[in-house]
Write a protein that holds these residues in place. Structure first.
Motif, PDB file in Angstrom:
ATOM      1  N   ASN A  30      -7.956   0.664 -44.773  1.00  0.00           N
ATOM      2  CA  ASN A  30      -6.691   1.402 -44.693  1.00  0.00           C
ATOM      3  C   ASN A  30      -6.823   2.801 -45.283  1.00  0.00           C
ATOM      4  O   ASN A  30      -6.097   3.704 -44.899  1.00  0.00           O
ATOM      5  CB  ASN A  30      -5.574   0.656 -45.419  1.00  0.00           C
ATOM      6  N   MET A  31      -7.742   2.975 -46.225  1.00  0.00           N
ATOM      7  CA  MET A  31      -7.904   4.267 -46.897  1.00  0.00           C
ATOM      8  C   MET A  31      -8.848   5.223 -46.170  1.00  0.00           C
ATOM      9  O   MET A  31      -9.023   6.347 -46.607  1.00  0.00           O
ATOM     10  CB  MET A  31      -8.399   4.050 -48.320  1.00  0.00           C
ATOM     11  N   VAL A  32      -9.458   4.773 -45.073  1.00  0.00           N
ATOM     12  CA  VAL A  32     -10.357   5.648 -44.321  1.00  0.00           C
ATOM     13  C   VAL A  32      -9.557   6.831 -43.785  1.00  0.00           C
ATOM     14  O   VAL A  32      -8.518   6.641 -43.146  1.00  0.00           O
ATOM     15  CB  VAL A  32     -11.037   4.867 -43.169  1.00  0.00           C
ATOM     16  N   PRO A  33     -10.034   8.046 -44.030  1.00  0.00           N
ATOM     17  CA  PRO A  33      -9.252   9.241 -43.647  1.00  0.00           C
ATOM     18  C   PRO A  33      -9.406   9.614 -42.175  1.00  0.00           C
ATOM     19  O   PRO A  33      -9.962  10.651 -41.836  1.00  0.00           O
ATOM     20  CB  PRO A  33      -9.822  10.320 -44.559  1.00  0.00           C
ATOM     21  N   ILE A  34      -8.914   8.766 -41.276  1.00  0.00           N
ATOM     22  CA  ILE A  34      -8.992   9.076 -39.851  1.00  0.00           C
ATOM     23  C   ILE A  34      -7.660   9.564 -39.310  1.00  0.00           C
ATOM     24  O   ILE A  34      -7.524   9.793 -38.127  1.00  0.00           O
ATOM     25  CB  ILE A  34      -9.467   7.835 -39.047  1.00  0.00           C
ATOM     26  N   GLY A  35      -6.703   9.727 -40.167  1.00  0.00           N
ATOM     27  CA  GLY A  35      -5.368  10.094 -39.712  1.00  0.00           C
ATOM     28  C   GLY A  35      -4.561   8.845 -39.462  1.00  0.00           C
ATOM     29  O   GLY A  35      -5.039   7.910 -38.852  1.00  0.00           O
ATOM     30  N   ARG A  36      -3.361   8.807 -39.936  1.00  0.00           N
ATOM     31  CA  ARG A  36      -2.542   7.598 -39.841  1.00  0.00           C
ATOM     32  C   ARG A  36      -1.417   7.849 -38.853  1.00  0.00           C
ATOM     33  O   ARG A  36      -0.452   8.552 -39.157  1.00  0.00           O
ATOM     34  CB  ARG A  36      -1.999   7.265 -41.228  1.00  0.00           C
ATOM     35  N   ALA A  37      -1.550   7.283 -37.659  1.00  0.00           N
ATOM     36  CA  ALA A  37      -0.482   7.384 -36.661  1.00  0.00           C
ATOM     37  C   ALA A  37       0.535   6.270 -36.921  1.00  0.00           C
ATOM     38  O   ALA A  37       0.247   5.287 -37.611  1.00  0.00           O
ATOM     39  CB  ALA A  37      -1.069   7.259 -35.265  1.00  0.00           C
ATOM     40  N   ALA A  38       1.712   6.421 -36.362  1.00  0.00           N
ATOM     41  CA  ALA A  38       2.773   5.425 -36.589  1.00  0.00           C
ATOM     42  C   ALA A  38       2.416   4.076 -35.978  1.00  0.00           C
ATOM     43  O   ALA A  38       2.832   3.037 -36.476  1.00  0.00           O
ATOM     44  CB  ALA A  38       4.082   5.936 -36.017  1.00  0.00           C
ATOM     45  N   TRP A  39       1.640   4.056 -34.913  1.00  0.00           N
ATOM     46  CA  TRP A  39       1.313   2.808 -34.230  1.00  0.00           C
ATOM     47  C   TRP A  39       0.099   2.102 -34.829  1.00  0.00           C
ATOM     48  O   TRP A  39      -0.224   0.992 -34.428  1.00  0.00           O
ATOM     49  CB  TRP A  39       1.084   3.054 -32.739  1.00  0.00           C
ATOM     50  N   THR A  40      -0.579   2.721 -35.778  1.00  0.00           N
ATOM     51  CA  THR A  40      -1.779   2.138 -36.373  1.00  0.00           C
ATOM     52  C   THR A  40      -1.424   0.875 -37.141  1.00  0.00           C
ATOM     53  O   THR A  40      -0.520   0.891 -37.982  1.00  0.00           O
ATOM     54  CB  THR A  40      -2.448   3.132 -37.330  1.00  0.00           C
ATOM     55  N   PRO A  41      -2.131  -0.227 -36.906  1.00  0.00           N
ATOM     56  CA  PRO A  41      -1.820  -1.467 -37.643  1.00  0.00           C
ATOM     57  C   PRO A  41      -2.226  -1.353 -39.107  1.00  0.00           C
ATOM     58  O   PRO A  41      -3.194  -0.669 -39.454  1.00  0.00           O
ATOM     59  CB  PRO A  41      -2.641  -2.527 -36.913  1.00  0.00           C
ATOM     60  N   ASP A  42      -1.489  -2.023 -39.946  1.00  0.00           N
ATOM     61  CA  ASP A  42      -1.768  -2.063 -41.376  1.00  0.00           C
ATOM     62  C   ASP A  42      -2.624  -3.294 -41.645  1.00  0.00           C
ATOM     63  O   ASP A  42      -2.117  -4.408 -41.765  1.00  0.00           O
ATOM     64  CB  ASP A  42      -0.455  -2.119 -42.147  1.00  0.00           C
ATOM     65  N   LEU A  43      -3.942  -3.105 -41.726  1.00  0.00           N
ATOM     66  CA  LEU A  43      -4.853  -4.241 -41.892  1.00  0.00           C
ATOM     67  C   LEU A  43      -4.692  -4.925 -43.240  1.00  0.00           C
ATOM     68  O   LEU A  43      -4.875  -6.132 -43.346  1.00  0.00           O
ATOM     69  CB  LEU A  43      -6.295  -3.778 -41.695  1.00  0.00           C
ATOM     70  N   LEU A  44      -4.344  -4.155 -44.271  1.00  0.00           N
ATOM     71  CA  LEU A  44      -4.135  -4.763 -45.578  1.00  0.00           C
ATOM     72  C   LEU A  44      -2.941  -5.712 -45.542  1.00  0.00           C
ATOM     73  O   LEU A  44      -3.003  -6.810 -46.105  1.00  0.00           O
ATOM     74  CB  LEU A  44      -3.940  -3.681 -46.646  1.00  0.00           C
ATOM     75  N   ALA A  45      -1.882  -5.330 -44.865  1.00  0.00           N
ATOM     76  CA  ALA A  45      -0.715  -6.216 -44.731  1.00  0.00           C
ATOM     77  C   ALA A  45      -1.100  -7.488 -43.985  1.00  0.00           C
ATOM     78  O   ALA A  45      -0.674  -8.583 -44.354  1.00  0.00           O
ATOM     79  CB  ALA A  45       0.414  -5.493 -44.015  1.00  0.00           C
ATOM     80  N   LEU A  46      -1.920  -7.342 -42.976  1.00  0.00           N
ATOM     81  CA  LEU A  46      -2.373  -8.489 -42.190  1.00  0.00           C
ATOM     82  C   LEU A  46      -3.181  -9.460 -43.048  1.00  0.00           C
ATOM     83  O   LEU A  46      -2.961 -10.679 -43.011  1.00  0.00           O
ATOM     84  CB  LEU A  46      -3.201  -7.989 -41.009  1.00  0.00           C
ATOM     85  N   VAL A  47      -4.082  -8.939 -43.869  1.00  0.00           N
ATOM     86  CA  VAL A  47      -4.909  -9.800 -44.722  1.00  0.00           C
ATOM     87  C   VAL A  47      -4.075 -10.413 -45.842  1.00  0.00           C
ATOM     88  O   VAL A  47      -4.271 -11.572 -46.214  1.00  0.00           O
ATOM     89  CB  VAL A  47      -6.125  -9.012 -45.261  1.00  0.00           C
ATOM     90  N   ILE A  48      -3.115  -9.666 -46.368  1.00  0.00           N
ATOM     91  CA  ILE A  48      -2.230 -10.220 -47.401  1.00  0.00           C
ATOM     92  C   ILE A  48      -1.427 -11.392 -46.841  1.00  0.00           C
ATOM     93  O   ILE A  48      -1.302 -12.437 -47.485  1.00  0.00           O
ATOM     94  CB  ILE A  48      -1.301  -9.127 -47.969  1.00  0.00           C
ATOM     95  N   VAL A  49      -0.903 -11.234 -45.641  1.00  0.00           N
ATOM     96  CA  VAL A  49      -0.151 -12.337 -45.029  1.00  0.00           C
ATOM     97  C   VAL A  49      -1.069 -13.526 -44.774  1.00  0.00           C
ATOM     98  O   VAL A  49      -0.711 -14.674 -45.029  1.00  0.00           O
ATOM     99  CB  VAL A  49       0.544 -11.879 -43.727  1.00  0.00           C
ATOM    100  N   PHE A  50      -2.283 -13.257 -44.277  1.00  0.00           N
ATOM    101  CA  PHE A  50      -3.209 -14.350 -43.994  1.00  0.00           C
ATOM    102  C   PHE A  50      -3.512 -15.159 -45.255  1.00  0.00           C
ATOM    103  O   PHE A  50      -3.412 -16.389 -45.249  1.00  0.00           O
ATOM    104  CB  PHE A  50      -4.515 -13.807 -43.408  1.00  0.00           C
ATOM    105  N   TRP A  51      -3.871 -14.495 -46.344  1.00  0.00           N
ATOM    106  CA  TRP A  51      -4.210 -15.234 -47.564  1.00  0.00           C
ATOM    107  C   TRP A  51      -2.974 -15.815 -48.235  1.00  0.00           C
ATOM    108  O   TRP A  51      -3.069 -16.836 -48.918  1.00  0.00           O
ATOM    109  CB  TRP A  51      -4.999 -14.363 -48.528  1.00  0.00           C
ATOM    110  N   SER A  52      -1.815 -15.202 -48.052  1.00  0.00           N
ATOM    111  CA  SER A  52      -0.583 -15.796 -48.589  1.00  0.00           C
ATOM    112  C   SER A  52      -0.231 -17.080 -47.851  1.00  0.00           C
ATOM    113  O   SER A  52       0.343 -17.996 -48.436  1.00  0.00           O
ATOM    114  CB  SER A  52       0.580 -14.814 -48.489  1.00  0.00           C
ATOM    115  N   VAL A  53      -0.587 -17.153 -46.573  1.00  0.00           N
ATOM    116  CA  VAL A  53      -0.337 -18.370 -45.800  1.00  0.00           C
ATOM    117  C   VAL A  53      -1.371 -19.438 -46.141  1.00  0.00           C
ATOM    118  O   VAL A  53      -1.037 -20.605 -46.343  1.00  0.00           O
ATOM    119  CB  VAL A  53      -0.344 -18.068 -44.283  1.00  0.00           C
ATOM    120  N   HIS A  54      -2.641 -19.047 -46.227  1.00  0.00           N
ATOM    121  CA  HIS A  54      -3.708 -20.030 -46.401  1.00  0.00           C
ATOM    122  C   HIS A  54      -4.008 -20.373 -47.864  1.00  0.00           C
ATOM    123  O   HIS A  54      -4.506 -21.461 -48.138  1.00  0.00           O
ATOM    124  CB  HIS A  54      -4.985 -19.545 -45.713  1.00  0.00           C
ATOM    125  N   GLN A  55      -3.738 -19.476 -48.781  1.00  0.00           N
ATOM    126  CA  GLN A  55      -3.987 -19.716 -50.207  1.00  0.00           C
ATOM    127  C   GLN A  55      -2.819 -19.180 -51.040  1.00  0.00           C
ATOM    128  O   GLN A  55      -2.974 -18.229 -51.810  1.00  0.00           O
ATOM    129  CB  GLN A  55      -5.288 -19.017 -50.644  1.00  0.00           C
TER     130      GLN A  55
END
Length: 173
Positions: A30-55
């Motif tokens: 998420n911190m890679v400086p490639i420019g953050r467009a509005a449609w870019t997925p938030d991978l950290l949010a995705l991983v947080i949800v995944f581990w909150s569901v599984h652990q």
């Protein structure tokens, strides 16, 4: 747990090192400086949800809050914008984790879509209250991409826990 025939196989316990490493890698991506467009997925949010569901006992709302603060500082956004969004994600993911795991991965993706949509709406509301500029309607694409990435993330993050299928007469599991 009683499993239906054809249900997913038993998993080995997750390594805490792998779990935290995956969260840190998602933060760094998420911190890679490639420019953050509005449609870019938030991978950290995705991983947080995944581990909150599984652990849910290991990754909780506190970890989501800390990662949210780190994202706020990195993006120089209003302090607490991502933190509130990620804690809300973590809370709702922990709330639905028992029910969610009974469904196949494709159905899980449809059920976490509202979580991602609420997360982006919280970030948008805080940005707009703070006097920010509306990023455009492409913001609605990000939750769809995150939900579409759910099966891929599930396969990748559960891969180290997959048990080799070697059942025999004495060990049916």
């Amino acid at each position: 747990m009683i499993m239906r025939p054809g249900q997913q196989q038993l998993l080995l316990p997750v390594s805490p090192l792998f779990m935290w490493a995956s969260l840190i890698v998602a933060l760094l991506v998420n911190m890679v400086p490639i420019g953050r467009a509005a449609w870019t997925p938030d991978l950290l949010a995705l991983v947080i949800v995944f581990w909150s569901v599984h652990q849910p006992a290991r990754i909780g709302i506190g970890a989501a809050f800390v990662f949210g603060l780190l994202m706020d500082v990195h993006q120089a956004s209003m302090l607490g914008q991502h933190a509130l969004s990620y804690t809300t994600l973590g809370f709702f993911a922990i709330m639905i984790h028992r029910r969610l795991l009974w469904f196949p991965v494709a159905s899980q993706a449809l059920q976490v879509l509202p979580l991602f949509a609420v997360s982006h709406l919280i970030e948008l509301a805080i940005r707009m209250i703070g006097g920010g500029v509306f990023p455009g309607w492409t913001l609605l694409i990000a939750p769809l991409i995150e939900a579409a990435l759910w099966p891929l993330v599930s396969v990748l993050l559960l891969a180290p826990q997959r048990r080799a299928p070697e059942p025999d007469a004495n060990r049916p599991l």
